[in-house]
Design an enzyme around this catalytic site. Structure first.
Site, PDB file in Angstrom:
ATOM      1  N   GLU A  42       7.368   6.972  58.572  1.00  0.00           N
ATOM      2  CA  GLU A  42       6.320   7.321  58.084  1.00  0.00           C
ATOM      3  C   GLU A  42       5.571   8.364  58.902  1.00  0.00           C
ATOM      4  OE1 GLU A  42       4.373   4.841  56.243  1.00  0.00           O
ATOM      5  OE2 GLU A  42       5.527   3.897  56.349  1.00  0.00           O
ATOM      6  N   ASN A  46       4.053  11.786  55.176  1.00  0.00           N
ATOM      7  CA  ASN A  46       2.680  12.411  55.337  1.00  0.00           C
ATOM      8  C   ASN A  46       2.924  13.580  55.801  1.00  0.00           C
ATOM      9  OD1 ASN A  46       1.817   9.276  55.773  1.00  0.00           O
ATOM     10  ND2 ASN A  46       1.535   9.575  57.769  1.00  0.00           N
ATOM     11  N   ARG A 100      -0.673   5.420  47.514  1.00  0.00           N
ATOM     12  CA  ARG A 100      -0.349   5.058  49.334  1.00  0.00           C
ATOM     13  C   ARG A 100      -1.268   4.227  49.230  1.00  0.00           C
ATOM     14  NH1 ARG A 100       3.405   8.119  49.052  1.00  0.00           N
ATOM     15  NH2 ARG A 100       3.921   7.041  50.703  1.00  0.00           N
TER      16      ARG A 100
HETATM   17  N1  LIG Z   1       0.441  15.211  58.597  1.00  0.00           N
HETATM   18  C1  LIG Z   1      -0.582  15.229  58.395  1.00  0.00           C
HETATM   19  N2  LIG Z   1      -1.013  16.047  57.286  1.00  0.00           N
HETATM   20  C2  LIG Z   1      -2.618  15.397  56.520  1.00  0.00           C
HETATM   21  N3  LIG Z   1      -2.832  14.120  56.741  1.00  0.00           N
HETATM   22  C3  LIG Z   1      -2.455  13.851  57.120  1.00  0.00           C
HETATM   23  C4  LIG Z   1      -1.460  13.941  57.717  1.00  0.00           C
HETATM   24  N4  LIG Z   1      -0.853  12.786  58.532  1.00  0.00           N
HETATM   25  C5  LIG Z   1      -1.883  11.238  58.036  1.00  0.00           C
HETATM   26  N5  LIG Z   1      -2.517  11.962  57.315  1.00  0.00           N
HETATM   27  C6  LIG Z   1      -3.919  11.860  56.438  1.00  0.00           C
HETATM   28  O1  LIG Z   1      -4.082  10.343  57.436  1.00  0.00           O
HETATM   29  C7  LIG Z   1      -4.836   9.616  56.057  1.00  0.00           C
HETATM   30  C8  LIG Z   1      -3.755   8.037  56.081  1.00  0.00           C
HETATM   31  O2  LIG Z   1      -1.847   7.777  56.494  1.00  0.00           O
HETATM   32  P1  LIG Z   1      -1.434   7.178  56.468  1.00  0.00           P
HETATM   33  O3  LIG Z   1      -0.456   7.226  56.337  1.00  0.00           O
HETATM   34  O4  LIG Z   1      -1.798   6.284  57.439  1.00  0.00           O
HETATM   35  O5  LIG Z   1      -1.992   6.474  55.766  1.00  0.00           O
HETATM   36  P2  LIG Z   1      -1.705   6.702  53.621  1.00  0.00           P
HETATM   37  O6  LIG Z   1      -0.066   8.086  53.618  1.00  0.00           O
HETATM   38  O7  LIG Z   1      -2.643   7.722  52.596  1.00  0.00           O
HETATM   39  O8  LIG Z   1      -0.840   5.487  53.024  1.00  0.00           O
HETATM   40  P3  LIG Z   1       1.311   5.307  53.507  1.00  0.00           P
HETATM   41  O9  LIG Z   1       1.313   6.025  54.828  1.00  0.00           O
HETATM   42  O10 LIG Z   1       0.082   3.706  53.731  1.00  0.00           O
HETATM   43  O11 LIG Z   1       1.862   5.644  51.857  1.00  0.00           O
HETATM   44  C9  LIG Z   1      -3.775  10.037  54.772  1.00  0.00           C
HETATM   45  O12 LIG Z   1      -3.854   9.793  53.846  1.00  0.00           O
HETATM   46  C10 LIG Z   1      -4.117  12.039  54.573  1.00  0.00           C
HETATM   47  O13 LIG Z   1      -5.314  11.789  54.956  1.00  0.00           O
HETATM   48 MG   LIG Z   2       1.416   7.607  55.499  1.00  0.00          MG
END
Ligand SMILES: Nc1ncnc2c1ncn2[C@@H]1O[C@H](COP(=O)(O)OP(=O)(O)OP(=O)(O)O)[C@@H](O)[C@H]1O
Ligand SMILES: [Mg+2]
Length: 141
Positions: A42, A46, A100
């Site tokens: 995860e 990200n 996502r």
């Molecule tokens: N490393 C990162 N750099 C920049 N923004 C991030 C990063 N990690 C997370 N985010 C932000 O935080 C939000 C939430 O992250 P999260 O992993 O919970 O959900 P997601 O990636 O959108 O969906 P999923 O992980 O369920 O596919 C993301 O949509 C993004 O905007």
């Molecule tokens: Mg994610």
């Protein structure tokens, strides 16, 4: 242990396997190992899709072991997160069009014992998580 790799989707499974191999010295159960791999996936995903938005960049993974606890730090120097509180809410995603679900942080929180996120817009993001590996009694082995 410190690992650096290019921000490419193909490296996600590589990172997961390396962390699992490092964690193996704590003799985790298959379930604990699977929890760690899921959380690493995860965080790395990200970094690739949100941090670097599929562009070029370096992702760093550092792991340490303190007695029966594994600490894992996953960093990127990508775009960073403006509103961390909102980003960490279950179901929040900035990329709903990419299908996502916004559950990555919730998954990391659920499968690990602790999760800390430090992020600065334009600078990058550091994810720190830890998990205690339960010591099995002789009977359970
Ligand atoms: N490393 C990162 N750099 C920049 N923004 C991030 C990063 N990690 C997370 N985010 C932000 O935080 C939000 C939430 O992250 P999260 O992993 O919970 O959900 P997601 O990636 O959108 O969906 P999923 O992980 O369920 O596919 C993301 O949509 C993004 O905007
Ligand atoms: Mg994610």
């Amino acid at each position: 242990m410190k690992l650096e790799f290019a921000s490419k989707s193909t490296n996600e499974s590589f990172a997961r396997v390396v962390v699992a191999a490092f964690a193996a010295q704590l003799d985790p159960t298959l379930e604990e190992l699977s929890d760690i791999k899921t959380a690493v996936s995860e965080a790395v995903t990200n970094a690739i899709i949100h941090g670097y938005e599929y562009g070029e960049g370096i992702i760093t993974v550092e792991c340490s072991i303190y007695e029966s606890i594994i600490e894992i730090e996953i960093s990127d120097s990508g775009k960073g997160i403006g509103d961390l509180k909102e980003a960490m809410e279950p179901f929040f995603t900035s990329k709903p069009n990419l299908e996502r679900s916004g559950m990555g942080f919730t998954v990391m929180e659920t499968f690990m014992d602790s999760l800390e996120v430090e992020s600065m817009e334009g600078k990058g993001t550091v994810i720190k998580m830890s998990k205690r590996i339960r010591e099995l009694s002789d009977k359970e082995r």
